[in-house]
Write a protein that holds these residues in place. Structure first.
Motif, mmCIF file in Angstrom:
data_model
loop_
_atom_site.group_PDB
_atom_site.id
_atom_site.type_symbol
_atom_site.label_atom_id
_atom_site.label_comp_id
_atom_site.label_asym_id
_atom_site.label_seq_id
_atom_site.Cartn_x
_atom_site.Cartn_y
_atom_site.Cartn_z
ATOM 1 N N ALA A 42 0.862 -1.186 0.000
ATOM 2 C CA ALA A 42 0.000 0.000 0.000
ATOM 3 C C ALA A 42 0.892 1.227 0.000
ATOM 4 O O ALA A 42 1.913 1.259 0.699
ATOM 5 N N ASP A 47 1.182 5.547 0.099
ATOM 6 C CA ASP A 47 0.739 6.935 0.213
ATOM 7 C C ASP A 47 1.714 7.751 -0.621
ATOM 8 O O ASP A 47 2.805 8.097 -0.167
ATOM 9 N N VAL A 82 -2.383 -0.701 -3.536
ATOM 10 C CA VAL A 82 -3.417 0.300 -3.262
ATOM 11 C C VAL A 82 -2.691 1.633 -3.064
ATOM 12 O O VAL A 82 -1.766 1.727 -2.261
ATOM 13 N N ILE A 83 -3.089 2.655 -3.831
ATOM 14 C CA ILE A 83 -2.400 3.947 -3.808
ATOM 15 C C ILE A 83 -3.401 5.057 -3.510
ATOM 16 O O ILE A 83 -4.491 5.096 -4.085
ATOM 17 N N GLY A 84 -3.037 5.961 -2.615
ATOM 18 C CA GLY A 84 -3.880 7.104 -2.291
ATOM 19 C C GLY A 84 -3.740 8.220 -3.312
ATOM 20 O O GLY A 84 -2.627 8.527 -3.747
ATOM 21 N N ILE A 87 -7.409 4.779 -3.967
ATOM 22 C CA ILE A 87 -8.316 5.188 -2.890
ATOM 23 C C ILE A 87 -8.128 6.687 -2.669
ATOM 24 O O ILE A 87 -6.999 7.195 -2.735
ATOM 25 N N GLU A 145 -7.520 10.001 -0.810
ATOM 26 C CA GLU A 145 -6.712 10.220 0.396
ATOM 27 C C GLU A 145 -7.538 10.534 1.648
ATOM 28 O O GLU A 145 -7.218 10.019 2.724
ATOM 29 N N ALA A 189 -8.788 7.289 2.962
ATOM 30 C CA ALA A 189 -7.693 6.530 3.573
ATOM 31 C C ALA A 189 -7.298 7.131 4.917
ATOM 32 O O ALA A 189 -7.052 6.400 5.892
ATOM 33 N N THR A 200 -4.424 3.159 3.775
ATOM 34 C CA THR A 200 -4.234 2.400 2.538
ATOM 35 C C THR A 200 -3.862 0.960 2.863
ATOM 36 O O THR A 200 -4.242 0.029 2.145
ATOM 37 N N ALA A 235 -7.043 -0.782 3.683
ATOM 38 C CA ALA A 235 -7.788 -0.983 2.437
ATOM 39 C C ALA A 235 -7.218 -2.148 1.639
ATOM 40 O O ALA A 235 -7.965 -2.918 1.016
ATOM 41 N N LEU A 266 -13.028 1.467 -3.389
ATOM 42 C CA LEU A 266 -11.739 1.382 -4.075
ATOM 43 C C LEU A 266 -11.962 1.453 -5.586
ATOM 44 O O LEU A 266 -12.916 0.897 -6.117
#
Length: 340
Positions: A11, A13, A104-106, A134, A136, A139, A325, A328, A338
């Motif tokens: 994950a 950020d 999974v990226i914010g 996702i 931010e 998250a 994240t 998630a 998502l």
């Protein structure tokens, strides 16, 4: 994760100032969003902390780049190189085969489809095979510990490096949101401009960031929590002679006032568009502050006094989005919000 485990889950950020990667529920990378490239060959020389040490100090052969501006990708190739370099720090070097990545990226809640596609493409080119996005603030809310699927309103204000994300969340969705390009980078620019205008001294981005951390404040009266003056060293803007200037938190509070006021206005605007039932929940629950900007001295008190709703600084505001994240990532089959 053994020899024949071909999928790795991470994950990310992907922030304007810092990029944080979690894997198996643990933070494995927490480094500045900077990459150093060879100007001729375009090969990656360094990423993260090592590249930041070179920032504003390189010669003509090396280019140091912050690939994200205002929360979105400004330099696609540099961003891809940075993501690839940071992922290498996570990967198990004992593997014979390179694993495929589930990620999974914010992304900022105000991202356009083109901006979201740029993030997804960068991740895929860096090795991502199954990439989810996702927002931010969602998250951050998860990272703070809010039950985002509950039928009640919660507001989160995530002040990052490039954007401030404000969202009202209920039942697994964002009801009201505002994404403004006023955040940590703008505070740093305010300090640079102030030091040049008021004290006639040139300061770099890195020096302005140190001033913000050392004596940055949203209030001109911090009482017993007031920090000591910070001594700034730099060249005179006109004569180029060396200068030594002590700076107090009160003058930095004055110089940051306009940017903080813009964040206040954006929060009030989001509240204005919030349905009454959810508004009542927010008044009861308070508003949560996350991101590096939440650490600005006195910000929670200033916002509480201005808006008359309690503001709570997250337990670890810098890591809120990264933690969210990570949660998630473990729930990709359950969380409907998502994006693929």
């Amino acid at each position: 994760m053994g020899l024949f485990s071909f999928t790795q889950e991470i994950a990310m950020d992907l922030g304007t100032a810092n990029t944080i990667i979690t894997s198996n529920g643990k933070i494995v990378v927490n480094e500045p969003s900077v990459v150093a490239l060879d100007r001729v060959t375009k090969k990656t020389i360094a990423v993260g902390e090592q590249a930041k040490c070179m920032y504003e100090k390189t010669n003509d052969q090396i280019s140091t780049i912050r690939p994200l501006r205002d929360g979105v990708i400004a330099d696609f190739d540099a961003c891809e190189a940075m993501i690839r370099g940071l992922i290498k720090k996570v990967s198990n070097r004992n593997r014979i085969f390179t694993p495929s990545l589930r990620m999974v990226i914010g992304v900022p809640s105000g991202s356009t489809e083109v901006e979201k596609r740029a993030v997804r493409d960068s991740a895929e080119h860096a090795g991502g095979r199954d990439v989810y996005l996702i927002y931010e603030p969602m998250a951050a809310a998860i990272g703070v510990g809010i039950d985002v699927e509950a039928p009640e309103g919660n507001m989160i204000v995530d002040i990052g490096g490039g954007t401030t994300e404000i969202a009202v969340i209920s039942m697994g969705g964002i009801v009201t949101n505002s994404s403004i390009k006023v955040a940590g980078d703008d505070l740093i620019a305010d300090i640079q401009e102030y030091m040049s205008r008021q004290h006639n001294v040139k300061v770099s981005e890195r020096m302005a960031e140190r001033i913000k951390i050392s004596v940055g404040s949203a209030l001109t009266d911090l009482g017993e929590d007031a920090p000591e003056d910070y001594v700034v060293y730099g060249p005179n803007r006109i004569t180029a002679l060396p200068m030594q200037v002590p700076v107090c938190y009160q003058e930095i509070a004055h110089c940051l006032d306009k940017s903080v006021a813009r964040i206040e206005a954006a929060i009030l605007n989001a509240l204005e568009h919030t349905p009454p039932e959810l508004y009542a929940d927010i008044v009861h629950n308070g508003i949560y502050l996350a991101g590096g900007g939440a650490l600005l001295r006195g910000l929670d008190k200033r916002l509480t006094d201005k808006i008359n709703i309690p503001f709570h600084v997250a337990e670890d505001p810098l890591l809120a989005v990264a933690k969210g994240t990570g949660v998630a990532l473990k729930n990709v089959n359950r969380f409907q919000f998502l994006m693929r």
